[in-house]
Design a protein around this motif. Sequence first.
Motif, short mmCIF file in Angstrom:
data_model
loop_
_atom_site.label_atom_id
_atom_site.label_comp_id
_atom_site.label_asym_id
_atom_site.label_seq_id
_atom_site.Cartn_x
_atom_site.Cartn_y
_atom_site.Cartn_z
N VAL A 128 0.83 -1.20 0.00
CA VAL A 128 0.00 0.00 0.00
C VAL A 128 0.87 1.25 0.00
N MET A 129 0.48 2.21 -0.83
CA MET A 129 1.09 3.54 -0.80
C MET A 129 -0.02 4.54 -0.54
N GLY A 130 0.30 5.57 0.20
CA GLY A 130 -0.77 6.51 0.54
C GLY A 130 -0.27 7.90 0.83
N TRP A 131 -1.23 8.79 0.95
CA TRP A 131 -0.98 10.17 1.33
C TRP A 131 -1.76 10.49 2.60
N TYR A 132 -1.07 11.12 3.52
CA TYR A 132 -1.66 11.62 4.75
C TYR A 132 -1.42 13.12 4.80
N ARG A 133 -2.15 13.80 5.65
CA ARG A 133 -1.89 15.23 5.83
C ARG A 133 -2.06 15.61 7.28
N GLN A 134 -1.37 16.67 7.64
CA GLN A 134 -1.46 17.19 9.00
C GLN A 134 -1.52 18.70 8.94
N ALA A 135 -2.66 19.24 9.37
CA ALA A 135 -2.84 20.68 9.45
C ALA A 135 -2.36 21.17 10.81
N PRO A 136 -2.03 22.46 10.92
CA PRO A 136 -1.57 22.99 12.20
C PRO A 136 -2.57 22.73 13.33
N GLY A 137 -2.08 22.16 14.42
CA GLY A 137 -2.93 21.91 15.56
C GLY A 137 -3.83 20.70 15.44
N LYS A 138 -3.68 19.94 14.36
CA LYS A 138 -4.55 18.78 14.16
C LYS A 138 -3.72 17.51 14.03
N PRO B 213 -9.36 26.06 1.10
CA PRO B 213 -8.45 26.49 2.19
C PRO B 213 -8.27 25.41 3.26
N GLU B 214 -9.30 24.62 3.49
CA GLU B 214 -9.20 23.58 4.52
C GLU B 214 -8.33 22.41 4.09
N ASP B 215 -7.86 22.41 2.84
CA ASP B 215 -6.90 21.40 2.39
C ASP B 215 -5.47 21.78 2.76
N THR B 216 -5.29 22.98 3.28
CA THR B 216 -3.96 23.43 3.66
C THR B 216 -3.39 22.52 4.75
N ALA B 217 -2.20 21.98 4.49
CA ALA B 217 -1.57 21.05 5.42
C ALA B 217 -0.21 20.64 4.88
N VAL B 218 0.54 19.96 5.71
CA VAL B 218 1.72 19.25 5.23
C VAL B 218 1.27 17.86 4.82
N TYR B 219 1.58 17.49 3.60
CA TYR B 219 1.18 16.21 3.06
C TYR B 219 2.36 15.25 3.11
N PHE B 220 2.11 14.07 3.67
CA PHE B 220 3.13 13.05 3.85
C PHE B 220 2.80 11.83 3.01
N GLY C 239 7.65 9.78 4.08
CA GLY C 239 8.39 10.84 3.46
C GLY C 239 8.56 12.01 4.42
N GLN C 240 9.27 13.02 3.96
CA GLN C 240 9.58 14.16 4.83
C GLN C 240 8.45 15.18 4.88
N GLY C 241 7.51 15.07 3.97
CA GLY C 241 6.38 15.99 3.94
C GLY C 241 6.58 17.13 2.96
N THR C 242 5.48 17.56 2.36
CA THR C 242 5.51 18.71 1.46
C THR C 242 4.31 19.59 1.79
N LEU C 243 4.55 20.89 1.85
CA LEU C 243 3.52 21.83 2.30
C LEU C 243 2.61 22.23 1.13
N VAL C 244 1.33 22.12 1.38
CA VAL C 244 0.32 22.61 0.44
C VAL C 244 -0.46 23.72 1.14
N THR C 245 -0.46 24.89 0.53
CA THR C 245 -1.18 26.04 1.09
C THR C 245 -2.19 26.52 0.07
N VAL C 246 -3.45 26.58 0.51
CA VAL C 246 -4.53 27.05 -0.36
C VAL C 246 -5.07 28.34 0.24
N SER C 247 -4.79 29.43 -0.46
CA SER C 247 -5.16 30.73 0.09
C SER C 247 -5.29 31.75 -1.03
N SER C 248 -6.24 32.66 -0.85
CA SER C 248 -6.40 33.75 -1.81
C SER C 248 -5.59 34.96 -1.39
#
Length: 123
Positions: free
Chosen positions: A33-43, A87-94, A114-123
């Motif tokens: 299995v390969m997958g993607w996880y995410r972690q938003a600030p404080g979550k 905007p709620e998709d903003t997180a570090v994706y692992f 993985g080390q994680g990659t930052l995704v920021t969704v903002s206007s």
Amino acid sequence: QVQLVESGGGLVQPGESLRLSCAASGSIFSVNVMGWYRQAPGKQRELVADITSTGTTNYADSVKGRFTISRDNAKNTVYLQMNSLKPEDTAVYFCNADLLTPIPDGYRYLKVWGQGTLVTVSS
């Protein structure tokens, strides 16, 4: 040793798209299995999507219909196409992989991150 290297994160506006990639390299016998996880600030870290070696996929309810996970088994690479970003998709994706690595007397199961990659969704 086995490592996962992610790429593709960045800053986008709501409604735009991004594609994440994650390649596994090193001493690998097979990748399950390969997958993607995410972690938003404080979550807590949460599963976004995963995919088995035979192509069975699983998605979090919050991304169904917007995100698509795929993989190239020959390259031990997994992708996450993210459309209609919010905007709620903003997180570090692992990236994560469950795999077997050869050892002298057989194989060893590893769960690699993985080390994680930052995704920021903002206007």
